[in-house]
Design an enzyme around this catalytic site. Structure first.
Site, PDB file in Angstrom:
ATOM      1  N   ASP A 119       0.872  -1.279   0.025  1.00  0.00           N
ATOM      2  CA  ASP A 119       0.119   0.015   0.061  1.00  0.00           C
ATOM      3  C   ASP A 119       0.897   1.311   0.104  1.00  0.00           C
ATOM      4  O   ASP A 119       1.963   1.385   0.519  1.00  0.00           O
ATOM      5  CB  ASP A 119      -0.753  -0.007   1.153  1.00  0.00           C
ATOM      6  N   GLU A 163       0.766   5.855   0.410  1.00  0.00           N
ATOM      7  CA  GLU A 163      -0.061   6.934   0.850  1.00  0.00           C
ATOM      8  C   GLU A 163       0.676   8.109  -0.173  1.00  0.00           C
ATOM      9  O   GLU A 163       1.887   8.011  -0.218  1.00  0.00           O
ATOM     10  CB  GLU A 163      -0.037   7.333   2.255  1.00  0.00           C
ATOM     11  N   HIS A 218      -5.886   6.321   7.274  1.00  0.00           N
ATOM     12  CA  HIS A 218      -4.777   5.543   6.577  1.00  0.00           C
ATOM     13  C   HIS A 218      -3.565   5.577   6.830  1.00  0.00           C
ATOM     14  O   HIS A 218      -2.707   6.638   7.212  1.00  0.00           O
ATOM     15  CB  HIS A 218      -5.225   5.993   5.023  1.00  0.00           C
ATOM     16  N   ASP A 251      -2.539  -0.500   6.759  1.00  0.00           N
ATOM     17  CA  ASP A 251      -3.350  -0.976   5.669  1.00  0.00           C
ATOM     18  C   ASP A 251      -2.832  -2.333   5.062  1.00  0.00           C
ATOM     19  O   ASP A 251      -3.671  -3.068   4.565  1.00  0.00           O
ATOM     20  CB  ASP A 251      -3.637   0.267   4.786  1.00  0.00           C
TER      21      ASP A 251
END
Length: 231
Positions: free
Chosen positions: A7, A9, A151, A156
């Site tokens: 994941d 960001e 998040h 995540d």
């Protein structure tokens, strides 16, 4: 089999508009089980953080200012994911777009799109018409994500690893007998196999003498013997 649940960001939605990656998190799976190896890195995007993105992940300019730039961590990241492991990503097109943009800017090899396994697409095919966000899938599978107030790439990834294992049939799917109809996504082709009871039970292979010897042995164990409670 090695897989990487991954994941990112970012500062926004489009690398072409100047948005950058600010965090990468990844979890290694070996034969669909977490190996304990993870990768986690915050990244200085060399630009300001828009308020909308900050409200999603809470990573602000002050926090990211002393973190390494992507060029400094690119090779470590590539070394962790390796050359051929599948990359399990929720909404894979988004993360792959950013990763390849960042890698291209620092003249590193790009990641082939066919390495990405999109759990969002799998969930939508498996549960058509139902919400397929990571939070929605956690609720569906009873996965506790109370710690996820914002998040975060590593958190995540850890949650997505649990969701992915549920999407493909639960933990240790390789230990369950299954039938696979073709070579498409595992989660779409695996059908649980269960043996039906025999119409006619097999005859006992225990002789009368063996049964009598067993009964005599159990009689010597006393009234509290487990065998007597089971019979």
């Amino acid at each position: 089999m090695r897989e990487i649940v991954l994941d990112t960001e970012t500062t926004g939605f489009e690398p072409e508009d100047g948005d950058r990656i600010v965090e990468i998190g990844a979890v290694e799976l070996i034969n669909h089980m977490p190996s304990g190896r993870t990768y986690h890195q915050y990244i200085n995007p060399q630009r300001y953080m828009p308020q909308g993105a900050f409200e999603v992940h809470g990573l602000g300019d002050d926090f990211l200012r002393d973190k390494p730039v992507f060029a400094a961590i690119a090779q470590d990241f590539l070394d962790f994911i390796g050359d051929d492991a599948k990359l399990v990503i929720h909404n894979a097109a988004f993360d792959m777009k950013f990763l390849n943009a960042e890698l291209g800017w620092v003249k590193k090899p790009l990641i082939a799109m066919d390495r990405a396994l999109d759990t969002l697409a799998i969930a939508r095919r498996r549960f058509p018409g139902s919400p397929a966000s990571l939070d929605a899938l956690c609720r569906r599978f009873g996965i506790n994500n109370d710690a996820r107030t914002l998040h975060g790439a590593l958190l995540d990834s850890e949650i997505l690893a649990e969701v992915y294992l549920e999407l493909i049939g639960g933990r240790q799917p390789d230990f369950a007998l299954s039938a696979k109809s073709n070579k498409t996504d595992t989660a779409e082709t695996t059908t649980s196999w269960r043996a039906a009871p025999r119409e006619t039970p097999l005859p006992s292979r225990l002789s009368a003498e063996e049964a009598a010897a067993h009964d005599a042995f159990v009689a010597k164990l006393g009234d509290g013997a487990l065998w007597k409670r089971l019979n």
